[in-house]
Design a protein around this motif. Structure first.
Motif, PDB file in Angstrom:
ATOM      1  N   LEU A  57       7.160 -26.004  -0.571  1.00 30.93           N
ATOM      2  CA  LEU A  57       6.153 -25.047  -1.367  1.00 30.93           C
ATOM      3  C   LEU A  57       6.628 -25.840  -2.897  1.00 30.93           C
ATOM      4  N   THR A  58       7.342 -26.066  -2.997  1.00 29.46           N
ATOM      5  CA  THR A  58       7.936 -27.430  -3.985  1.00 29.46           C
ATOM      6  C   THR A  58       7.441 -28.462  -4.009  1.00 29.46           C
ATOM      7  N   THR A  59       7.317 -29.084  -2.927  1.00 33.62           N
ATOM      8  CA  THR A  59       6.924 -30.039  -2.718  1.00 33.62           C
ATOM      9  C   THR A  59       5.163 -30.665  -3.216  1.00 33.62           C
ATOM     10  N   LEU A  60       4.958 -28.901  -2.895  1.00 37.21           N
ATOM     11  CA  LEU A  60       3.699 -28.590  -3.541  1.00 37.21           C
ATOM     12  C   LEU A  60       3.010 -27.862  -4.518  1.00 37.21           C
ATOM     13  N   ASN A  61       4.062 -28.020  -5.592  1.00 35.80           N
ATOM     14  CA  ASN A  61       4.394 -27.246  -6.714  1.00 35.80           C
ATOM     15  C   ASN A  61       3.818 -26.385  -6.780  1.00 35.80           C
ATOM     16  N   ARG A  62       3.914 -25.710  -5.475  1.00 28.40           N
ATOM     17  CA  ARG A  62       3.068 -24.216  -5.544  1.00 28.40           C
ATOM     18  C   ARG A  62       4.095 -23.474  -6.574  1.00 28.40           C
ATOM     19  N   ASP A  63       3.297 -22.209  -7.152  1.00 28.00           N
ATOM     20  CA  ASP A  63       4.069 -21.212  -7.912  1.00 28.00           C
ATOM     21  C   ASP A  63       4.482 -20.144  -7.165  1.00 28.00           C
ATOM     22  N   ILE A  64       5.711 -19.919  -6.985  1.00 25.07           N
ATOM     23  CA  ILE A  64       6.121 -19.305  -5.610  1.00 25.07           C
ATOM     24  C   ILE A  64       6.445 -17.816  -6.288  1.00 25.07           C
ATOM     25  N   SER A  65       6.631 -18.088  -7.098  1.00 26.85           N
ATOM     26  CA  SER A  65       6.208 -16.318  -8.023  1.00 26.85           C
ATOM     27  C   SER A  65       5.002 -15.854  -7.203  1.00 26.85           C
ATOM     28  N   LYS A  66       4.830 -15.961  -7.538  1.00 27.50           N
ATOM     29  CA  LYS A  66       3.341 -15.323  -7.021  1.00 27.50           C
ATOM     30  C   LYS A  66       2.852 -14.791  -5.180  1.00 27.50           C
ATOM     31  N   LEU A  67       4.062 -15.683  -4.988  1.00 29.37           N
ATOM     32  CA  LEU A  67       4.071 -15.422  -3.586  1.00 29.37           C
ATOM     33  C   LEU A  67       5.287 -14.350  -3.291  1.00 29.37           C
ATOM     34  N   GLU A  68       6.450 -13.918  -3.893  1.00 35.55           N
ATOM     35  CA  GLU A  68       6.924 -12.977  -3.594  1.00 35.55           C
ATOM     36  C   GLU A  68       6.650 -11.771  -4.891  1.00 35.55           C
ATOM     37  N   THR A  69       6.024 -11.835  -5.038  1.00 35.71           N
ATOM     38  CA  THR A  69       4.501 -10.600  -4.678  1.00 35.71           C
ATOM     39  C   THR A  69       4.064  -9.623  -3.277  1.00 35.71           C
ATOM     40  N   VAL A  70       4.165 -10.161  -2.769  1.00 33.53           N
ATOM     41  CA  VAL A  70       3.168 -10.547  -1.084  1.00 33.53           C
ATOM     42  C   VAL A  70       4.260  -8.750  -0.308  1.00 33.53           C
ATOM     43  N   LYS A  71       4.130  -7.129  -0.425  1.00 38.02           N
ATOM     44  CA  LYS A  71       4.652  -6.975  -0.037  1.00 38.02           C
ATOM     45  C   LYS A  71       3.689  -5.577  -0.143  1.00 38.02           C
ATOM     46  N   PRO A  72       4.179  -5.551   1.431  1.00 40.18           N
ATOM     47  CA  PRO A  72       3.339  -3.502   1.672  1.00 40.18           C
ATOM     48  C   PRO A  72       4.008  -2.924   0.320  1.00 40.18           C
ATOM     49  N   PRO A  73       2.889  -1.426  -0.149  1.00 37.42           N
ATOM     50  CA  PRO A  73       1.633  -1.725   0.421  1.00 37.42           C
ATOM     51  C   PRO A  73       0.793  -2.431  -0.884  1.00 37.42           C
ATOM     52  N   PHE A  74      -0.369  -2.972  -0.231  1.00 37.91           N
ATOM     53  CA  PHE A  74      -1.561  -3.666  -0.110  1.00 37.91           C
ATOM     54  C   PHE A  74      -2.556  -2.657  -0.965  1.00 37.91           C
ATOM     55  N   PRO A  75      -3.051  -3.201  -2.164  1.00 37.27           N
ATOM     56  CA  PRO A  75      -4.625  -1.838  -2.448  1.00 37.27           C
ATOM     57  C   PRO A  75      -5.344  -2.661  -1.797  1.00 37.27           C
ATOM     58  N   ARG A  76      -5.813  -0.938  -1.490  1.00 36.84           N
ATOM     59  CA  ARG A  76      -6.903  -0.477  -0.102  1.00 36.84           C
ATOM     60  C   ARG A  76      -8.683  -0.121  -1.305  1.00 36.84           C
ATOM     61  N   ILE A  77      -9.240  -0.664  -1.305  1.00 38.53           N
ATOM     62  CA  ILE A  77     -10.519   0.235  -2.246  1.00 38.53           C
ATOM     63  C   ILE A  77     -11.708   0.150  -0.759  1.00 38.53           C
ATOM     64  N   SER A  78     -12.582   0.861  -1.408  1.00 35.88           N
ATOM     65  CA  SER A  78     -13.739   1.161  -0.717  1.00 35.88           C
ATOM     66  C   SER A  78     -15.174  -0.354  -0.841  1.00 35.88           C
ATOM     67  N   TYR A  79     -15.443   0.061  -0.324  1.00 38.51           N
ATOM     68  CA  TYR A  79     -17.057  -0.554  -0.745  1.00 38.51           C
ATOM     69  C   TYR A  79     -17.405  -0.899  -1.479  1.00 38.51           C
ATOM     70  N   ASP A  80     -17.620   0.803  -1.663  1.00 35.27           N
ATOM     71  CA  ASP A  80     -18.281   1.426  -2.812  1.00 35.27           C
ATOM     72  C   ASP A  80     -17.198   1.004  -4.078  1.00 35.27           C
ATOM     73  N   GLU A  81     -16.687   1.412  -4.499  1.00 38.77           N
ATOM     74  CA  GLU A  81     -15.641   0.620  -5.313  1.00 38.77           C
ATOM     75  C   GLU A  81     -15.831  -0.220  -5.628  1.00 38.77           C
ATOM     76  N   ALA A  82     -15.847  -1.625  -4.587  1.00 37.71           N
ATOM     77  CA  ALA A  82     -15.745  -3.427  -5.197  1.00 37.71           C
ATOM     78  C   ALA A  82     -17.219  -3.195  -6.069  1.00 37.71           C
ATOM     79  N   VAL A  83     -18.500  -2.487  -5.568  1.00 39.84           N
ATOM     80  CA  VAL A  83     -19.781  -2.516  -6.126  1.00 39.84           C
ATOM     81  C   VAL A  83     -19.254  -1.776  -7.480  1.00 39.84           C
ATOM     82  N   GLU A  84     -19.196  -0.881  -7.503  1.00 38.91           N
ATOM     83  CA  GLU A  84     -18.469  -0.243  -9.459  1.00 38.91           C
ATOM     84  C   GLU A  84     -17.898  -1.877 -10.452  1.00 38.91           C
ATOM     85  N   ARG A  85     -17.000  -2.386  -9.252  1.00 37.58           N
ATOM     86  CA  ARG A  85     -15.969  -2.989 -10.024  1.00 37.58           C
ATOM     87  C   ARG A  85     -17.617  -4.509 -10.703  1.00 37.58           C
TER      88      ARG A  85
END
Length: 450
Positions: A272-300
């Motif tokens: 990931l360092t070789t690829l210059n990946r921002d590792i901090s953005k992966l470190e936040t990927v932990k449960p729980p994930f946000p859940r939104i309905s299609y209706d809410e997605a349309v509103e957004r």
């Protein structure tokens, strides 16, 4: 002509660059290729690669024979070599180690009049794709392939450790899984067959036999798309569970993605360092994930349009496009699950929501940073009669799905599953602009070579 395999000497055990730190202070043998060569007076600084990594060597003129000095000095890029020397720690060196080379054998020297075509200068994408078989040797591309291998292993481990059984669906199928417009037809003796879009229908059958199953293999989509998110041949992992609901697969997908990201961070941080990946953005990927309905997605989305953040206004009833997915996912620091889509924009086999039959019990996982859908899944239709009706509505040949209907006739149960495109997951985790770098030899609308 048979070539005798070179054997490491007793004084120089064979080593891999990725594990070179285990040999600090020892004399070892490396087998690989010359990546680059720099000369400074009476010192040569070759960089060697062996497939597991790269290391800088140091060759002092007064420490080797004149013949070896001349042989090393005239080495050409990507010549294959066997080198021996003493490993020593050096904080200034990439990887933290260098090698004082005392012996070098040239296995094959790349001719000076026909040099390796991919030099260390910049090359255009078309040129690199034409030479994909060689481009794979670059540190960046090699790092991506190592991450790919880690993601695949982590995926298999996740399901194997949770009691899922790997079952392999056919690649040649008699009918479509998700409509006929994106299929590659092939001649199958006196019949027409198609390259599979998905193994899902078949692993529904194995789930009825084994309870929890998954498939992992190539799939094919004949969409005439040239976007950065599309390949015509890609790999999918598809779990399926008997006695499962939409909520079950949402939880399963959340666990899978979290597991994969954690494994890559643990095992492939250097890549990931070789690829210059921002590792901090992966470190936040932990449960729980946000859940939104299609209706809410349309509103957004409609709010985003009203605020001038989206060019086109999204209307309820449509399927999410790339700009819509990008806009939604940018609002979260981890994948977001959008669930309960209009049934008319989803596949024929998806169970309707009993509270609102116009909706399908479906979910898409949208990766952050604009990478879009990486998982799509649903609860499957349980009713024989309803499935027959949906097959007819989609204009599909009922006879081709007789076996699939049997799954509802003989011991049908609520069941659910999803598919995750491996290449899309790789692109997101590695931070890549285009899917073409996520697979060794990409197949795209205008790319079938090499």
């Amino acid at each position: 002509m048979k070539t005798e395999e070179a054997k490491p000497t007793a004084q120089a055990p064979l080593a891999r660059i990725a594990e070179i730190g285990k040999h600090d202070g020892e004399t070892v043998e490396l087998r690989g290729w010359l990546y680059n060569l720099r000369e400074s007076g009476k010192l040569l600084f070759p960089i060697f690669r062996d497939g597991s990594g790269t290391i800088q060597g140091v060759i002092a003129k007064n420490a080797v024979s004149p013949e070896m000095w001349e042989s090393a000095k005239t080495l050409t890029q990507e010549s294959s070599v066997i080198v021996r020397g003493k490993v020593r720690a050096d904080k200034r060196a990439p990887g933290g180690y260098e090698m004082d080379v005392t012996d070098l054998e040239v296995v094959q020297r790349v001719p000076e009049n026909d040099p390796y075509p991919i030099s260390l200068k910049e090359h255009g994408v078309d040129f690199l794709m034409e030479h994909r078989h060689l481009w794979l040797r670059s540190p960046r591309q090699a790092a991506i392939l190592r991450v790919r291998a880690e993601i695949i292993k982590a995926t298999r481990d996740f399901f194997d450790d949770r009691g899922f059984i790997l079952t392999d669906p056919p690649i040649l199928t008699p009918a479509a899984c998700e409509g006929t417009t994106t299929l590659f037809p092939v001649e199958y003796f006196d019949e027409e067959a198609f390259l599979t879009q998905s193994g899902q229908l078949y692993i529904e059958a194995t789930a009825m036999a084994l309870g929890k199953v998954y498939s992992f293999g190539p799939t094919f989509r004949a969409e005439k798309s040239k976007t950065r998110r599309h390949l015509t041949e890609f790999w999918m992992v598809e779990p399926e569970m008997a006695y499962a609901t939409l909520d079950d697969i949402m939880e399963l997908g959340e666990g899978l993605i979290s597991h994969i990201v954690a494994r890559v961070l643990e095992k492939r941080r250097a890549e990931l360092t070789t690829l210059n990946r921002d590792i901090s953005k992966l470190e936040t990927v932990k449960p729980p994930f946000p859940r939104i309905s299609y209706d809410e997605a349309v509103e957004r989305l409609q709010k985003g349009h009203a605020e001038g953040k989206l060019e086109n206004k999204f209307e309820w009833g449509g399927d999410l496009g790339s700009p819509d997915e990008t806009f939604l996912s940018a609002q979260f620091d981890r994948p977001v699950m959008v669930h309960r889509y209009p049934a008319k924009v989803k596949a024929f086999y998806m169970e309707p929501d009993p509270q609102r039959p116009e909706l399908a019990l479906a979910v898409d996982f949208l990766a952050p940073e604009g990478y879009g859908e990486i998982i799509g899944g649903s609860q499957r239709i349980g009713s024989y009669e309803h499935l027959v009706q949906r097959i007819k509505e989609h204009g599909l040949p009922e006879e081709a799905f007789k076996w699939y209907l049997d799954l509802r006739k003989y011991g049908g149960v609520p069941h659910a599953g999803f598919g995750m495109g491996i290449e899309r997951a790789i692109a997101w985790i590695c931070g890549l602009e285009h899917l073409r770098e996520t697979i060794p030899f990409p197949r795209m609308l205008y790319r079938l070579y090499p």
